[in-house]
Design a protein around this motif. Structure first.
Motif, PDB file in Angstrom:
ATOM      1  N   UNK A  70       0.835  -1.213   0.000  1.00  0.00           N
ATOM      2  CA  UNK A  70       0.000   0.000   0.000  1.00  0.00           C
ATOM      3  C   UNK A  70       0.863   1.254   0.000  1.00  0.00           C
ATOM      4  N   UNK A  71       1.934   1.248   0.765  1.00  0.00           N
ATOM      5  CA  UNK A  71       2.804   2.420   0.815  1.00  0.00           C
ATOM      6  C   UNK A  71       3.556   2.601  -0.503  1.00  0.00           C
ATOM      7  N   UNK A  72       4.020   1.512  -1.091  1.00  0.00           N
ATOM      8  CA  UNK A  72       4.734   1.634  -2.359  1.00  0.00           C
ATOM      9  C   UNK A  72       3.829   2.186  -3.451  1.00  0.00           C
ATOM     10  N   UNK A  73       2.554   1.860  -3.414  1.00  0.00           N
ATOM     11  CA  UNK A  73       1.631   2.327  -4.436  1.00  0.00           C
ATOM     12  C   UNK A  73       1.205   3.774  -4.219  1.00  0.00           C
ATOM     13  N   UNK A  74       1.124   4.185  -2.967  1.00  0.00           N
ATOM     14  CA  UNK A  74       0.778   5.575  -2.649  1.00  0.00           C
ATOM     15  C   UNK A  74       1.482   5.960  -1.352  1.00  0.00           C
ATOM     16  N   UNK A  75       2.542   6.728  -1.478  1.00  0.00           N
ATOM     17  CA  UNK A  75       3.422   7.018  -0.335  1.00  0.00           C
ATOM     18  C   UNK A  75       2.928   8.228   0.434  1.00  0.00           C
ATOM     19  N   UNK A  76       1.917   8.005   1.282  1.00  0.00           N
ATOM     20  CA  UNK A  76       1.453   9.066   2.170  1.00  0.00           C
ATOM     21  C   UNK A  76       2.031   8.834   3.564  1.00  0.00           C
ATOM     22  N   UNK A  77       2.141   9.895   4.370  1.00  0.00           N
ATOM     23  CA  UNK A  77       2.645   9.700   5.739  1.00  0.00           C
ATOM     24  C   UNK A  77       1.803   8.732   6.550  1.00  0.00           C
ATOM     25  N   UNK A  78       0.479   8.769   6.363  1.00  0.00           N
ATOM     26  CA  UNK A  78      -0.378   7.858   7.126  1.00  0.00           C
ATOM     27  C   UNK A  78      -0.071   6.404   6.773  1.00  0.00           C
ATOM     28  N   UNK A  79       0.091   6.120   5.485  1.00  0.00           N
ATOM     29  CA  UNK A  79       0.436   4.756   5.085  1.00  0.00           C
ATOM     30  C   UNK A  79       1.850   4.392   5.542  1.00  0.00           C
ATOM     31  N   UNK A  80       2.723   5.372   5.579  1.00  0.00           N
ATOM     32  CA  UNK A  80       4.072   5.114   6.082  1.00  0.00           C
ATOM     33  C   UNK A  80       4.040   4.716   7.551  1.00  0.00           C
ATOM     34  N   UNK A  81       3.174   5.362   8.327  1.00  0.00           N
ATOM     35  CA  UNK A  81       3.049   5.017   9.746  1.00  0.00           C
ATOM     36  C   UNK A  81       2.619   3.567   9.901  1.00  0.00           C
TER      37      UNK A  81
ATOM     38  N   UNK B 184       4.838  -2.660 -10.020  1.00  0.00           N
ATOM     39  CA  UNK B 184       4.744  -1.899 -11.265  1.00  0.00           C
ATOM     40  C   UNK B 184       4.880  -0.408 -10.967  1.00  0.00           C
ATOM     41  N   UNK B 185       5.740   0.256 -11.726  1.00  0.00           N
ATOM     42  CA  UNK B 185       5.940   1.679 -11.526  1.00  0.00           C
ATOM     43  C   UNK B 185       7.372   2.083 -11.797  1.00  0.00           C
ATOM     44  N   UNK B 186       7.654   3.369 -11.578  1.00  0.00           N
ATOM     45  CA  UNK B 186       9.013   3.875 -11.782  1.00  0.00           C
ATOM     46  C   UNK B 186       9.955   3.222 -10.776  1.00  0.00           C
ATOM     47  N   UNK B 187      10.971   2.533 -11.276  1.00  0.00           N
ATOM     48  CA  UNK B 187      11.833   1.756 -10.403  1.00  0.00           C
ATOM     49  C   UNK B 187      12.563   2.621  -9.384  1.00  0.00           C
ATOM     50  N   UNK B 188      13.069   3.770  -9.811  1.00  0.00           N
ATOM     51  CA  UNK B 188      13.819   4.635  -8.895  1.00  0.00           C
ATOM     52  C   UNK B 188      12.923   5.138  -7.777  1.00  0.00           C
ATOM     53  N   UNK B 189      11.696   5.514  -8.111  1.00  0.00           N
ATOM     54  CA  UNK B 189      10.764   6.011  -7.098  1.00  0.00           C
ATOM     55  C   UNK B 189      10.420   4.909  -6.106  1.00  0.00           C
ATOM     56  N   UNK B 190      10.136   3.718  -6.617  1.00  0.00           N
ATOM     57  CA  UNK B 190       9.780   2.607  -5.734  1.00  0.00           C
ATOM     58  C   UNK B 190      10.934   2.232  -4.818  1.00  0.00           C
ATOM     59  N   UNK B 191      12.162   2.252  -5.329  1.00  0.00           N
ATOM     60  CA  UNK B 191      13.305   1.912  -4.488  1.00  0.00           C
ATOM     61  C   UNK B 191      13.512   2.958  -3.400  1.00  0.00           C
ATOM     62  N   UNK B 192      13.308   4.237  -3.739  1.00  0.00           N
ATOM     63  CA  UNK B 192      13.421   5.269  -2.703  1.00  0.00           C
ATOM     64  C   UNK B 192      12.375   5.060  -1.628  1.00  0.00           C
ATOM     65  N   UNK B 193      11.176   4.707  -2.044  1.00  0.00           N
ATOM     66  CA  UNK B 193      10.126   4.453  -1.057  1.00  0.00           C
ATOM     67  C   UNK B 193      10.472   3.223  -0.205  1.00  0.00           C
ATOM     68  N   UNK B 194      10.987   2.186  -0.857  1.00  0.00           N
ATOM     69  CA  UNK B 194      11.351   0.992  -0.102  1.00  0.00           C
ATOM     70  C   UNK B 194      12.446   1.267   0.913  1.00  0.00           C
ATOM     71  N   UNK B 195      13.477   1.960   0.497  1.00  0.00           N
ATOM     72  CA  UNK B 195      14.567   2.292   1.422  1.00  0.00           C
ATOM     73  C   UNK B 195      14.082   3.218   2.531  1.00  0.00           C
ATOM     74  N   UNK B 196      13.199   4.158   2.160  1.00  0.00           N
ATOM     75  CA  UNK B 196      12.637   5.038   3.193  1.00  0.00           C
ATOM     76  C   UNK B 196      11.829   4.266   4.210  1.00  0.00           C
ATOM     77  N   UNK B 197      11.070   3.265   3.737  1.00  0.00           N
ATOM     78  CA  UNK B 197      10.270   2.465   4.663  1.00  0.00           C
ATOM     79  C   UNK B 197      11.158   1.633   5.579  1.00  0.00           C
ATOM     80  N   UNK B 198      12.242   1.099   5.060  1.00  0.00           N
ATOM     81  CA  UNK B 198      13.183   0.366   5.905  1.00  0.00           C
ATOM     82  C   UNK B 198      13.703   1.264   7.020  1.00  0.00           C
ATOM     83  N   UNK B 199      14.040   2.508   6.664  1.00  0.00           N
ATOM     84  CA  UNK B 199      14.535   3.446   7.667  1.00  0.00           C
ATOM     85  C   UNK B 199      13.447   3.798   8.678  1.00  0.00           C
TER      86      UNK B 199
END
Length: 782
Positions: free
Chosen positions: A152-163, A196-211
């Protein structure tokens, strides 16, 4: 949710509809003592930083599996220890089922298919086996929700979904399983690469979520890292790391169920089969008693591979295959290679723990297979034919074993030529019976699959086949016992507590010198009841902690590296040094005690039911004493001194003085009272009045986090006698104070608070920038 709760009550009916609690293996030895200690401390407004009952003491949050920050701990404040653990266990299957369901629904898997995959994972053999290990069960049950929130966060990176995603990811670690947490982070990045999506954007979101997940779990994470940085935990050798690998002989369990287990008596694979037949590094038990996932899951997974485009499942299958190769451990070279190449890999012992990811992967693939099948009647017919072929193969294997012993001769006799004939017959019959049952289930799948998309009855029958197979194979394996096991102390504990009451000792210490024993059987008790009763009676670590008694053995993972080295590298010397470290009592079998050339002390109690003896060490040093320092450069030199019995009997202590010049003033005996002003696990205040310069010897483990004060001023705290602590105390009256702060906890709390605050501010700003639109929906009211 109603279905998940209802199926849990049905599957675990023995636990739900009785007063019994889960007492299998580590539930009794580890989690009950840890959770009772947490509840007792928090009830008095304290946070448990130091755990004094294992390995001369260790960091409570640093051992990870204590789950010091997990919300399930709060159940212990309102329920008994057994009831709280029981409820925690029973909440895990619904959590795993609903999480798997929600994850698959994100990929448009039909509701029935998503629910099928959820029940397959929630009641898989590995998850049921983990009812004996609460931390790993909670982590495994949290994993599907973690992946759901990640997608859900990778598809739409909102702060609420990040929480939500960060809380779920951090929750895997807070449950107490570092390995599941490490792989959960790897899965986050894997999803970022495959979505599915822009690979660079998804990887940034993934790394951000790990952090962000690390930020949410920072108190637990930092406390564990502090222990690891101090030299523990970690496998002492690659052989130790591989002790619990999945033996290839057990892979048929995925379809056939636990054919090696004896569910009616032992609810486990018997020791006489484990040791000679399976490669488990010498242990007498398995990590998990069942790997069963089920024929219906396998059939749907094969269909998924057949009908889902290769580009969609190739990465998934590659990751699953890599996990399987690692889980096989000693059978393949990959795990050992990672152990040698990656030092950070070494704490992740026991490859069989990876089975939770394998089980979840098969369940998810079955859900995707369901989605692919119901889209076409022809696909359903093909899968039905495949199920029929599988049924024929399984039946042929079973017949070959029943008539000619094909499997038992090829695998059992090849590994175990001296197998007793009766045992071979038992294994052969169990294998062939499991094969016939699996063939029958495959026939049922073949009959049900055609028309599955249009018939709720067929859907219900397929789910019943899966649940019935899981129930038959796995339900007998979970272990229950009376709540009295956790509340009624065994006879030896009463003797130890009586001595502690007379002497004023706050945490008396015992040790179990029992390696082999004869397990008696009691009328009206199951085999596992006898195992639990023996564990308590023999003072196996850490069950004495249930009654405020410590054990000298280091059983938990945050133990001092110095204690671990003594225990593992020099076990004979460690036994001799137990009285030096304040261990007053040891438990022996009558045979072992009778074989000793030099008796360590007088027998003060006997347990005739288990043929055990309790021996008191009259020369055991108290927890607090004054000693004359003998300065040494390092732990090796201290150990050399301790090998000398005359040194151990003297009033001296081998102190690693560093740059300090500590000398003994005379040969006269030390005199001076040691009244205690305060004695809590994290705070000790002692008044010392020494007749000459000395050290206050504290027989608690040397570990980072302790600070010493002399008359209110910061002073030196030194390692002594290899494993414990000493504070230099000049002649005369002084006030010595020791305080403990678990390393990493306070910085972790600050990081967690900053993470939560940052996400909250970001969500507020987002909502102000993009306010929700209100008003009638298009078409409403027209």
């Amino acid at each position: 949710m109603g279905g998940a709760l209802g199926l849990t009550c049905l599957f675990f009916y023995r636990a739900v509809f009785s007063a019994q609690v889960f007492t299998g293996r580590d539930m009794l030895l580890v989690y009950a003592p840890l959770r009772r200690y947490w509840a007792a401390r928090v009830a008095y407004g304290d946070f448990p930083g130091w755990y004094p009952f294992d390995g001369l003491g260790q960091s409570f949050p640093g051992m990870m599996l204590s789950a010091a920050f997990h919300p399930s701990q709060w159940l212990g404040l309102v329920l008994s220890t057994g009831a709280a653990m029981k409820l925690s266990v029973l909440l895990c299957p619904p959590l795993a089922l609903v999480g798997t369901y929600a994850l698959l629904r994100l990929y448009a898997v039909p509701r029935a298919g998503a629910f099928f995959a959820g029940l397959a994972f929630a009641f898989s053999g590995y998850m049921v086996s983990l009812t004996s290990s609460l931390a790993y069960l909670m982590a495994g049950a949290t994993l599907p929700f973690c992946l759901w929130a990640t997608v859900r966060f990778l598809r739409e990176a909102t702060p609420a979904r990040a929480v939500v995603a960060a809380l779920c990811l951090g929750g895997v670690l807070l449950a107490g399983d570092t390995w599941a947490y490490a792989f959960a982070n790897a899965f986050v990045l894997f999803l970022a690469l495959t979505e599915t999506g822009a690979r660079a954007v998804l990887m940034r979101r993934g790394l951000g979520l790990v952090a962000l997940g690390a930020g949410m779990a920072a108190p637990q994470l930092f406390a564990g890292v502090a222990v690891f940085a101090g030299g523990a935990p970690g496998a002492s050798s690659v052989e130790d790391a591989l002790r619990w690998s999945v033996d290839p002989l057990r892979l048929p369990e995925l379809l056939l169920g636990p054919f090696l287990a004896n569910p009616s008596v032992e609810r486990a694979v018997p020791e006489e089969i484990v040791k000679p037949l399976l490669h488990t590094g010498g242990f007498a038990t398995l990590w998990s008693e069942s790997l069963f996932i089920g024929v219906p899951v396998f059939v749907l997974a094969v269909a998924g591979l057949r009908f889902i485009p290769v580009r969609r499942w190739a990465a998934f299958v590659a990751a699953w295959s890599a996990l399987l190769a690692l889980a096989l451990g000693s059978a393949l070279p990959f795990y050992g290679l990672l152990y040698r190449v990656l030092p950070l890999w070494r704490p992740f012992r026991y490859p069989e723990k990876l089975v939770v990811h394998l089980s979840l992967g098969l369940a998810l693939l079955a859900g995707f297979g369901w989605k692919a099948l119901v889209a076409s009647p022809e696909r359903l017919r093909w899968t039905a034919r495949a199920a029929g072929v599988l049924a024929a193969l399984l039946a042929l294997v079973a017949i070959a074993e029943r008539t000619a012993g094909a499997w038992s001769h090829a695998f059992v006799l090849a590994r175990w030529p001296q197998v007793p004939a009766e045992t071979l017959d038992t294994l052969s019959h169990a294998f062939s019976t499991a094969g016939f049952i699996a063939a029958g289930i495959a026939v049922g799948c073949a009959l049900v699959l055609p028309g599955l998309a249009e018939s709720r009855v067929r859907v219900g029958v397929l789910m019943a086949l899966q649940l019935g197979a899981s129930f038959t194979a796995n339900e007998p394996l979970y272990i229950l016992g009376s709540d009295e096991l956790l509340d009624s102390p065994p006879p030896f504990i009463e003797t130890v507590r009586a001595w502690a009451g007379r002497t004023g000792t706050s945490v008396p210490r015992v040790t179990s010198r029992i390696q082999r024993f004869r397990l008696p059987r009691f009328e009206g008790f199951e085999y596992q009841d006898s195992v639990a009763l023996m564990s308590r009676a023999m003072l196996a670590p850490d069950s004495p902690a249930l009654w405020g008694v410590g054990t000298a053995e280091a059983y938990l993972p945050a133990a001092s590296p110095r204690v671990l080295h003594l225990q593992d590298a020099t076990p004979g010397l460690f036994t001799e040094l137990l009285p030096v470290f304040g261990v007053r009592f040891s438990a022996y079998t009558q045979a072992d005690h009778g074989a000793l050339k030099h008796k360590p002390g007088a027998v003060v109690a006997e347990d005739p039911a288990f043929e055990l003896l309790l021996v008191e060490h009259p020369d055991a040093r108290p927890r607090l004493s004054l000693a004359k320092p003998r300065c040494v450069p390092d732990a090796a030199a201290a150990l050399a001194l301790l090998r000398d019995p005359s040194f151990r009997a003297s009033a001296q202590a081998a102190v690693e003085c560093g740059g300090l010049a500590l000398t003994s003033a005379s040969d006269a005996p030390l005199e001076g009272p040691l009244p205690i002003e305060r004695d809590t696990p994290e705070h000790l205040i002692v008044h010392v009045d020494a007749s000459e310069d000395a050290v206050l010897l504290i027989n608690d483990a040397w570990q980072p986090g302790w600070t010493a004060f002399l008359d209110g001023a910061l002073t030196h705290l030194l390692p002594a006698n290899v494993a414990v602590r000493a504070v230099p105390t000049p002649r005369g009256p002084h006030r010595v104070e020791l305080r403990y702060r678990a390393p990493g906890v306070l910085p972790g709390v600050c990081v967690c608070a900053a993470t939560c605050l940052g996400l909250a501010v970001a969500e507020v700003l987002r909502r102000r920038r993009f306010p929700r639109k209100t008003g009638a929906l298009p078409g409403v009211g027209s």
